[in-house]
Design an enzyme around this catalytic site. Structure first.
Site, short mmCIF file in Angstrom:
data_model
loop_
_atom_site.label_atom_id
_atom_site.label_comp_id
_atom_site.label_asym_id
_atom_site.label_seq_id
_atom_site.Cartn_x
_atom_site.Cartn_y
_atom_site.Cartn_z
N CYS A 42 -77.13 81.76 34.14
CA CYS A 42 -76.25 82.92 34.38
C CYS A 42 -76.33 83.41 35.82
O CYS A 42 -75.31 83.54 36.50
CB CYS A 42 -76.63 84.01 33.41
SG CYS A 42 -75.71 85.52 33.64
N THR A 144 -84.50 78.12 26.45
CA THR A 144 -84.33 77.10 27.49
C THR A 144 -82.87 76.80 27.82
O THR A 144 -82.59 75.95 28.67
CB THR A 144 -85.05 75.80 27.07
OG1 THR A 144 -84.66 75.48 25.74
CG2 THR A 144 -86.56 75.96 27.11
N MET A 319 -72.03 80.59 23.48
CA MET A 319 -72.91 80.39 24.64
C MET A 319 -72.55 81.44 25.68
O MET A 319 -71.86 81.17 26.67
CB MET A 319 -72.74 78.98 25.20
CG MET A 319 -73.38 77.94 24.31
SD MET A 319 -73.24 76.32 25.06
CE MET A 319 -74.48 75.39 24.15
N HIS A 445 -55.06 109.59 31.21
CA HIS A 445 -53.79 109.11 31.77
C HIS A 445 -53.81 109.29 33.28
O HIS A 445 -54.24 110.34 33.75
CB HIS A 445 -52.63 109.91 31.18
CG HIS A 445 -51.31 109.54 31.78
ND1 HIS A 445 -50.64 108.38 31.47
CD2 HIS A 445 -50.55 110.18 32.73
CE1 HIS A 445 -49.53 108.31 32.18
NE2 HIS A 445 -49.45 109.40 32.96
P1 FAD Z 1 -80.09 79.90 30.57
O1 FAD Z 1 -79.45 80.97 31.34
O2 FAD Z 1 -79.50 78.53 30.62
O3 FAD Z 1 -81.62 79.86 31.04
C1 FAD Z 1 -82.51 78.91 30.57
C2 FAD Z 1 -83.63 78.79 31.57
O4 FAD Z 1 -84.68 78.04 30.98
C3 FAD Z 1 -83.24 78.04 32.84
O5 FAD Z 1 -83.57 78.81 33.97
C4 FAD Z 1 -84.07 76.76 32.80
O6 FAD Z 1 -84.47 76.31 34.07
C5 FAD Z 1 -85.26 77.20 31.96
N1 FAD Z 1 -85.93 76.10 31.27
C6 FAD Z 1 -85.38 75.16 30.46
N2 FAD Z 1 -86.32 74.35 29.96
C7 FAD Z 1 -87.51 74.78 30.46
C8 FAD Z 1 -88.83 74.34 30.31
N3 FAD Z 1 -89.17 73.32 29.51
N4 FAD Z 1 -89.81 74.98 31.01
C9 FAD Z 1 -89.52 76.04 31.82
N5 FAD Z 1 -88.27 76.51 31.98
C10 FAD Z 1 -87.27 75.88 31.31
N6 FAD Z 1 -71.63 83.87 30.08
C11 FAD Z 1 -71.15 85.13 30.01
O7 FAD Z 1 -71.48 85.86 29.06
N7 FAD Z 1 -70.29 85.62 30.96
C12 FAD Z 1 -69.88 84.87 32.00
O8 FAD Z 1 -69.12 85.34 32.84
C13 FAD Z 1 -70.36 83.54 32.10
N8 FAD Z 1 -69.98 82.75 33.13
C14 FAD Z 1 -70.49 81.48 33.23
C15 FAD Z 1 -70.05 80.68 34.28
C16 FAD Z 1 -70.51 79.39 34.40
C17 FAD Z 1 -70.04 78.53 35.54
C18 FAD Z 1 -71.46 78.90 33.46
C19 FAD Z 1 -72.00 77.51 33.60
C20 FAD Z 1 -71.89 79.68 32.40
C21 FAD Z 1 -71.40 80.98 32.27
N9 FAD Z 1 -71.77 81.81 31.21
C22 FAD Z 1 -71.27 83.07 31.11
C23 FAD Z 1 -72.71 81.35 30.18
C24 FAD Z 1 -74.11 81.90 30.45
O9 FAD Z 1 -74.54 81.50 31.73
C25 FAD Z 1 -75.08 81.40 29.38
O10 FAD Z 1 -74.59 81.71 28.10
C26 FAD Z 1 -76.44 82.07 29.55
O11 FAD Z 1 -76.99 81.80 30.81
C27 FAD Z 1 -77.42 81.59 28.47
O12 FAD Z 1 -78.64 82.22 28.65
P2 FAD Z 1 -80.00 81.57 28.15
O13 FAD Z 1 -81.05 82.57 28.48
O14 FAD Z 1 -79.87 81.13 26.75
O15 FAD Z 1 -80.20 80.24 29.01
P1 NAI Z 2 -65.30 75.63 26.63
O1 NAI Z 2 -65.79 75.28 25.30
O2 NAI Z 2 -64.89 77.02 26.93
O3 NAI Z 2 -64.02 74.75 26.98
C1 NAI Z 2 -64.05 73.37 26.98
C2 NAI Z 2 -62.62 72.88 26.90
O4 NAI Z 2 -62.63 71.49 27.10
C3 NAI Z 2 -61.97 73.15 25.55
O5 NAI Z 2 -60.70 73.71 25.74
C4 NAI Z 2 -61.90 71.77 24.93
O6 NAI Z 2 -60.82 71.62 24.04
C5 NAI Z 2 -61.74 70.90 26.17
N1 NAI Z 2 -62.13 69.52 25.98
C6 NAI Z 2 -63.17 69.04 25.28
N2 NAI Z 2 -63.19 67.68 25.35
C7 NAI Z 2 -62.14 67.32 26.13
C8 NAI Z 2 -61.63 66.08 26.57
N3 NAI Z 2 -62.20 64.93 26.22
N4 NAI Z 2 -60.54 66.07 27.36
C9 NAI Z 2 -59.94 67.25 27.72
N5 NAI Z 2 -60.39 68.46 27.33
C10 NAI Z 2 -61.47 68.49 26.54
O7 NAI Z 2 -66.43 75.09 27.65
P2 NAI Z 2 -66.62 75.32 29.20
O8 NAI Z 2 -65.40 75.86 29.83
O9 NAI Z 2 -67.20 74.06 29.71
O10 NAI Z 2 -67.74 76.45 29.22
C11 NAI Z 2 -69.03 76.19 28.64
C12 NAI Z 2 -69.64 77.44 28.11
O11 NAI Z 2 -69.96 78.33 29.15
C13 NAI Z 2 -68.71 78.15 27.19
O12 NAI Z 2 -69.17 77.95 25.87
C14 NAI Z 2 -68.79 79.58 27.55
O13 NAI Z 2 -69.30 80.33 26.49
C15 NAI Z 2 -69.71 79.66 28.75
N6 NAI Z 2 -68.97 80.34 29.83
C16 NAI Z 2 -68.57 81.63 29.64
C17 NAI Z 2 -67.80 82.28 30.57
C18 NAI Z 2 -67.38 83.66 30.30
O14 NAI Z 2 -67.88 84.27 29.38
N7 NAI Z 2 -66.43 84.19 31.05
C19 NAI Z 2 -67.41 81.63 31.82
C20 NAI Z 2 -67.86 80.26 31.92
C21 NAI Z 2 -68.62 79.68 30.95
#
Ligand code: FAD
Ligand code: NAI
Length: 467
Positions: A42, A144, A319, A445
């Site tokens: 995150c 993780t 997620m 408003h």
């Molecule tokens: P993570 O944040 O993935 O943290 C897990 C941590 O565990 C990592 O730092 C990793 O290094 C560590 N770890 C793993 N294995 C080990 C080990 N064996 N030993 C020690 N450390 C370890 N979610 C939202 O709600 N809003 C958003 O706007 C949003 N935007 C996103 C944009 C992108 C580009 C991406 C990729 C994700 C986004 N998400 C968003 C999703 C969000 O980042 C994840 O749902 C969230 O980070 C999950 O939290 P977590 O604590 O489960 O795991």
């Molecule tokens: P996602 O699940 O949101 O979207 C993946 C998309 O890929 C879906 O529309 C799916 O139908 C499509 N897809 C799957 N297989 C495909 C294929 N073979 N060819 C073409 N399209 C295909 O996953 P995304 O965008 O990768 O994000 C991953 C996670 O990160 C999400 O689960 C989300 O919860 C979290 N995230 C949250 C954000 C937020 O809350 N604003 C921002 C970014 C990520």
């Protein structure tokens, strides 16, 4: 006697929140993180950097396309991409340092290195320098997280065929970007580059965008993003992705089974994420994964092994950072003997495009599938004084209610500041409000929030005032 009462593996929003709550509840707590900075996906490569780039690129878009209408003349607008990236990195750094501070403040021991279970109360941690530390603990919370997944046969080389992590730090703004996946990552990062002048083509397997959110939101945001210049290829199954010279070639099959070729500078694979448990030593404690690679847990988020809990992206469910945070708090309080509760149906989902998209509760398709007796109310942003003042007239608020009791079942929004507006919807759902309840509450408003009140009025006897 183990050294710690609770040890958390992973410092993302699930892990660090769990650690703080454990410490607040008086537990001697440790947190283990394999990366040098705290905050997980995150803070380092997810929510925060993507929002930093979305905010910067939105300023650029507004300066280019919207200032003039507001009577602001700007002579020359230039993109300084290295500075934009640097600002994003500064935001990451400040946020990660903030978590480090919170750990210190709460007297949580931070251990850097990769954690592997030796047994259920002993964890080996290998630091970046290869040195091993052994941690003994009464209980463990596994947090993780997850990693980007790909599609069969497509290997991300992280140079031309990239994941969200690389897309956050490209050296140059590409001329052409192909995005596989029209979900949250595809549309948010696609938006960033489209605003900066990249031709963005989104190739999506399904016949709609943002699966999981209400279909009406998907249709509306597709229309709006198309207007902003993004191109969508729905119902396209990607067959192959290859690097060709300085670019990429993506081959997909459309609905008619015809091959369609896309060429670009980069291909962003955004087709979902997979739980991450590599080298965690789960086999040493007798925890096995489900068919999707997630750690199975019971209603207390406890694994099959008593005293070992799992939260966030590594377990079932959305997620999302705020879902992981709620689970972190839930587990800490459960371990302390409290009786917390998470209403998973009241966890909102947000897409941070402009306008934003947000939803909570049941979608209309879910209610239809259950043959639920529901009614709808809606209100367009273009009828809001606030939206006309800011020229953010795209979008609408939609509410789904129980036809007999008027209880709110779902609220779905596309429009300016929908990400913040959805908080009212969460309160309404948690308190099991009726549409009548919200319709009778004063909304300041002029605000965008009036769209929610008006949608409630529409749902109750079609009596919205400004339509
Ligand atoms: P993570 O944040 O993935 O943290 C897990 C941590 O565990 C990592 O730092 C990793 O290094 C560590 N770890 C793993 N294995 C080990 C080990 N064996 N030993 C020690 N450390 C370890 N979610 C939202 O709600 N809003 C958003 O706007 C949003 N935007 C996103 C944009 C992108 C580009 C991406 C990729 C994700 C986004 N998400 C968003 C999703 C969000 O980042 C994840 O749902 C969230 O980070 C999950 O939290 P977590 O604590 O489960 O795991
Ligand atoms: P996602 O699940 O949101 O979207 C993946 C998309 O890929 C879906 O529309 C799916 O139908 C499509 N897809 C799957 N297989 C495909 C294929 N073979 N060819 C073409 N399209 C295909 O996953 P995304 O965008 O990768 O994000 C991953 C996670 O990160 C999400 O689960 C989300 O919860 C979290 N995230 C949250 C954000 C937020 O809350 N604003 C921002 C970014 C990520």
């Amino acid at each position: 006697m183990p050294e710690f009462q609770t040890t958390i593996i992973g410092s993302g929003p699930g892990g660090y929140v769990a650690a703080i709550r454990c410490a607040q509840l008086g537990m001697k707590t440790a947190i283990i993180e394999r990366y040098p900075t705290l905050g997980g996906t995150c803070l380092n490569v997810g929510c925060i950097p993507s929002k930093a780039l979305l905010d910067s690129s939105e300023h650029f878009e507004n300066a280019n396309k919207h200032f003039e209408a507001h009577g602001i003349k700007v002579e020359k607008i230039e993109l300084d991409w290295p500075r934009m990236r640097q600002r994003k990195d500064e935001v990451i750094e400040q946020t990660c340092v903030g978590i480090q501070f919170l750990m210190k403040k709460n007297k949580i021991r931070v251990i850097n290195g990769h954690a592997t279970f030796k047994d259920k109360q002993t964890i080996s941690v290998i630091g970046a320098d290869g040195a091993e530390e052994t941690v003994s603990t009464e209980r463990v919370i596994i947090a993780t997280g997850s990693k980007p997944s790909s599609i069969p046969g497509v290997v991300c080389d992280k140079k031309r065929i990239i994941t969200s992590t690389e897309a956050l730090s490209l050296e140059k703004v590409p001329e052409k970007l192909i995005v596989i996946g029209g979900g949250v990552i595809g549309l948010e990062l696609g938006s960033v580059y489209a605003r900066l002048g990249t031709e963005v083509q989104v190739v999506e397997f399904l016949d709609r965008l943002i699966p999981g959110m209400d279909f009406s939101l998907a249709k509306e945001i597709q229309r709006i993003l198309k207007k902003q210049g993004m191109k969508f290829f729905l119902s396209h199954a990607v067959q192959n992705v290859s690097v060709e010279g300085e670019g990429v070639k993506v081959v997909a099959k459309n609905k008619k089974d015809e091959e369609v070729e896309f060429r670009g500078d980069y291909c962003l694979v955004a087709v979902g994420r997979r739980p991450y448990t590599d080298n965690l030593g789960l086999e040493n404690i007798g925890v096995s994964l489900d068919e999707q690679g997630r750690i199975p847990v019971n209603e207390n988020l406890e694994t099959a092994v008593p005293g070992i809990y799992a939260i966030g992206d590594v377990v079932a469910g959305a997620m999302l950072a705020h879902k992981a945070e709620e689970e972190g708090t839930f587990v800490a309080e459960t371990m302390a003997g409290q009786k917390p509760h998470i209403n998973y149906k009241a966890i909102p989902g947000v897409l941070y495009t402009w306008p934003e998209v947000a939803g909570v509760g049941f979608t209309e398709d879910e209610l239809k599938a259950e043959n639920y007796n529901y009614k709808t109310g809606s209100f367009p942003f273009k009828a809001l004084g606030r939206a006309r003042a800011s020229m953010d007239t795209d979008g609408f608020a939609k509410v789904l209610t129980d036809k007999e009791t008027d209880e709110i079942l779902g609220i779905h929004l596309v429009g300016a500041r929908a990400a913040d507006l959805i908080a009212e919807a969460v309160v309404a759902l948690e308190y099991r409000a009726s549409a009548e309840d919200i319709a009778r509450m004063s909304h300041a408003h002029p605000t965008y929030a009036e769209a929610i009140k008006e949608a409630m009025l529409d749902a109750t006897d079609k009596r919205s005032i400004h339509m």
